[in-house]
Design an enzyme around this catalytic site. Structure first.
Site, short mmCIF file in Angstrom:
data_model
loop_
_atom_site.label_atom_id
_atom_site.label_comp_id
_atom_site.label_asym_id
_atom_site.label_seq_id
_atom_site.Cartn_x
_atom_site.Cartn_y
_atom_site.Cartn_z
CG HIS A 7 25.63 44.90 45.53
ND1 HIS A 7 26.32 46.05 45.24
CD2 HIS A 7 25.55 44.83 46.88
CE1 HIS A 7 26.63 46.66 46.37
NE2 HIS A 7 26.18 45.93 47.38
CE1 TYR B 54 29.63 49.29 38.05
CE2 TYR B 54 31.75 49.91 37.12
CZ TYR B 54 30.95 49.00 37.79
OH TYR B 54 31.48 47.79 38.20
N PRO C 55 39.72 47.61 34.91
CG PRO C 55 40.38 48.85 36.74
CD PRO C 55 40.76 48.50 35.36
P1 FAS Z 1 48.24 38.89 41.07
O1 FAS Z 1 49.06 39.93 40.35
O2 FAS Z 1 47.21 39.32 42.05
O3 FAS Z 1 49.22 37.93 41.89
C1 FAS Z 1 50.44 37.49 41.32
C2 FAS Z 1 51.39 37.18 42.46
O4 FAS Z 1 52.60 36.67 41.90
C3 FAS Z 1 51.77 38.43 43.25
O5 FAS Z 1 51.58 38.21 44.62
C4 FAS Z 1 53.24 38.66 42.91
O6 FAS Z 1 53.97 39.19 43.98
C5 FAS Z 1 53.70 37.25 42.58
N1 FAS Z 1 54.86 37.18 41.69
C6 FAS Z 1 55.16 37.99 40.64
N2 FAS Z 1 56.32 37.61 40.07
C7 FAS Z 1 56.77 36.52 40.78
C8 FAS Z 1 57.92 35.70 40.69
N3 FAS Z 1 58.84 35.89 39.76
N4 FAS Z 1 58.06 34.70 41.58
C9 FAS Z 1 57.11 34.49 42.54
N5 FAS Z 1 56.00 35.24 42.69
C10 FAS Z 1 55.84 36.25 41.80
N6 FAS Z 1 40.41 43.60 39.27
C11 FAS Z 1 39.11 43.88 39.48
O7 FAS Z 1 38.26 43.04 39.14
N7 FAS Z 1 38.73 45.08 40.07
C12 FAS Z 1 39.66 46.01 40.48
O8 FAS Z 1 39.30 47.06 40.99
C13 FAS Z 1 41.02 45.75 40.28
N8 FAS Z 1 41.98 46.65 40.68
C14 FAS Z 1 43.31 46.38 40.43
C15 FAS Z 1 44.33 47.29 40.79
C16 FAS Z 1 45.69 47.02 40.51
C17 FAS Z 1 46.77 48.01 40.90
C18 FAS Z 1 46.04 45.83 39.84
C19 FAS Z 1 47.48 45.53 39.50
C20 FAS Z 1 45.04 44.91 39.48
C21 FAS Z 1 43.68 45.18 39.78
N9 FAS Z 1 42.66 44.28 39.45
C22 FAS Z 1 41.36 44.52 39.66
C23 FAS Z 1 42.97 43.04 38.85
C24 FAS Z 1 43.36 42.11 39.99
O9 FAS Z 1 42.29 41.95 40.87
C25 FAS Z 1 43.79 40.84 39.34
O10 FAS Z 1 42.87 40.41 38.35
C26 FAS Z 1 44.03 39.75 40.33
O11 FAS Z 1 44.93 40.23 41.30
C27 FAS Z 1 44.57 38.56 39.56
O12 FAS Z 1 45.11 37.70 40.47
P2 FAS Z 1 46.45 36.87 40.10
O13 FAS Z 1 46.29 36.28 38.75
O14 FAS Z 1 46.68 36.00 41.27
O15 FAS Z 1 47.60 37.95 39.95
C1 PHB Z 2 36.05 47.87 43.58
O1 PHB Z 2 35.21 47.88 44.50
O2 PHB Z 2 37.28 47.94 43.79
C2 PHB Z 2 35.58 47.76 42.15
C3 PHB Z 2 34.24 47.43 41.92
C4 PHB Z 2 33.80 47.33 40.60
C5 PHB Z 2 34.69 47.56 39.56
C6 PHB Z 2 36.03 47.88 39.82
C7 PHB Z 2 36.47 47.98 41.12
O3 PHB Z 2 34.22 47.49 38.28
#
Ligand code: FAS
Ligand code: PHB
Length: 389
Positions: A72, A200, A292
């Site tokens: 994009h 957005y 996000p």
């Molecule tokens: P993660 O949280 O993805 O991964 C951490 C891992 O560690 C998980 O698999 C968990 O099960 C594991 N873990 C936890 N405790 C543990 C323990 N004690 N022992 C072993 N393993 C353990 N970012 C965006 O840019 N756009 C979005 O739209 C967006 N939507 C999101 C929606 C939600 C509900 C959440 C929570 C986050 C969202 N994010 C979004 C942010 C997300 O993308 C994170 O930035 C990304 O998952 C970060 O990755 P990790 O640092 O690997 O953390």
């Molecule tokens: C998504 O596609 O999940 C998305 C894209 C842009 C954002 C947040 C979420 O800023």
């Protein structure tokens, strides 16, 4: 068991680090609290910065993204029923890659399995031991058996609710947090996206975002009360509310369908300092969270992984600790810049429950300034496509 780098958390941060280390001949073990199916069932980020795209290629997992992802060159901003475009290519010469975090995580697991990287799923009672010594180790329970993993270093990639951040003594860590008084109600639907690029929208009823995963899979969000529940929303209510928040030209062409996934994400800004404790290094959501809005969560996890990988690579190549000693400061410098952008963009696009009439006028004036100022658009584009590592 012994390894060079013990990685706590099998999300994108832990898996990307593990794959980069493997490519460098450095051994790692990943421990994950949930099952692989549960991790792959999460629907999260959708927009990748070029820096993350480059890291995925460096890790040897970029092919499917190149074939199935979409580049994009800009995004649409809607307010007061009108839309204007932020042209990333014009202002930065860069684009972003639209490719779901779920798919990226799937690619990383496939690569780890192919490289026979050790991953322990459904781990319980994990604890970080002796991080401040030269012989750190993990204790945990796996398949009912107590285990110990001795290592040189620990990467805390276990997200906001993990154990790693909390293993830093409370009096040694400084936490900064802002909790927003709203959340995002998101749905996934097997429908064509309403627009080629993301929209957005700031509307008097609240924020909305029109995104996608591919040309037959759309991702939509609407701002909701922080304490709302997805069960309060049937699909028709969601679609009706989304239509009310986006410009007519989009609402009139919106293709609706049954929701495949429906969830609410809370919005918070959070940073912990430092991102290191002895031989334990925090990466990604374990150290910081952004709303996000600016699509920075996953992308900032990626820059952490880049800095930590470089430090570990240099240590194992020559014993040089400089990269590791500089890791926390280097990572935090970029973290705070992405926190600022995410906070700014969230305040620009969301309606606060207690917003005064003046605050609302300022928000609309800020949107008009962004619409009319090439310099303001260039500044936004530079942050959105990703600041340099
Ligand atoms: P993660 O949280 O993805 O991964 C951490 C891992 O560690 C998980 O698999 C968990 O099960 C594991 N873990 C936890 N405790 C543990 C323990 N004690 N022992 C072993 N393993 C353990 N970012 C965006 O840019 N756009 C979005 O739209 C967006 N939507 C999101 C929606 C939600 C509900 C959440 C929570 C986050 C969202 N994010 C979004 C942010 C997300 O993308 C994170 O930035 C990304 O998952 C970060 O990755 P990790 O640092 O690997 O953390
Ligand atoms: C998504 O596609 O999940 C998305 C894209 C842009 C954002 C947040 C979420 O800023």
């Amino acid at each position: 068991m012994r390894t060079q780098v013990a990685i706590v958390g099998g999300g994108p941060s832990g898996l990307l680090l593990g794959q980069l280390l493997h490519k460098q001949g450095i051994d790692s073990v990943v421990i994950e609290r949930r099952s692989q199916a549960h991790v792959l069932g999460r629907i999260r980020a959708g927009v990748l910065e070029q820096g993350l795209v480059g890291l995925l290629h460096q890790a040897g997992v970029g092919n499917r993204m190149e074939n199935e992802g979409f580049l994009h060159d800009g995004t649409m901003i809607a307010h007061e029923g009108q839309m204007f475009r932020i042209d990333f290519a014009e202002h930065t010469g860069k684009s972003v890659m639209v490719y779901g975090q779920t798919e990226l995580t799937r690619d990383l697991y496939a690569a780890r399995d192919a490289s026979e990287g050790k991953t322990l799923f459904e781990v319980e009672d994990a604890a970080i031991r002796d991080a401040e010594t030269e012989k750190p180790y993990l204790t945990l329970t796996h398949q009912g058996k107590a285990m110990r993993i001795d290592c040189d270093f620990i990467a805390g990639c276990d997200g906001y609710h993990g154990i790693s951040r909390k293993s830093i003594p409370a009096d040694k860590r400084h936490e900064y947090e802002k909790v927003y008084p709203f959340g995002w109600l998101g749905i996934l639907s097997a429908t064509p996206p309403v627009n080629d690029e993301l929209i957005y929208a700031n509307s008097e009823r609240g924020f909305a975002l029109c995104s996608m995963r591919n040309d037959q899979l759309s991702r939509y969000y609407i701002q909701c009360d922080a304490l709302d529940d997805p069960d309060n929303w049937n699909d028709d209510d969601f679609w009706d509310e989304l239509r009310r928040r986006i410009p007519e030209e989009a609402a009139d062409t919106l293709v609706t369908g049954p929701s495949i996934e429906k969830s609410i994400a809370p919005l918070r800004s959070f940073v912990t300092e430092p991102m290191r404790w002895g031989r334990m290094f925090l990466c990604g959501d374990a150290a910081h969270i952004v709303p996000p809005t600016g699509a920075k969560g996953l992308n900032t996890a990626a820059s952490d992984v880049h800095y930590l990988f470089e430090g570990l690579r240099d240590f194992y190549a020559s014993g040089d600790m400089q990269g590791l000693d500089q890791y926390s400061g280097r990572a935090l410098d970029r973290v705070w810049k992405t926190e600022r952008f995410s906070w700014w963009f969230s305040n620009l696009m969301h309606r606060y429950p207690d917003q005064s009439a003046f605050d609302q006028k300022m928000q609309l004036a800020e949107l008009a300034f962004l619409r009319d100022s090439p310099e303001a658009q260039a500044a936004m584009a530079r942050s959105y496509v990703g600041l340099p590592y």
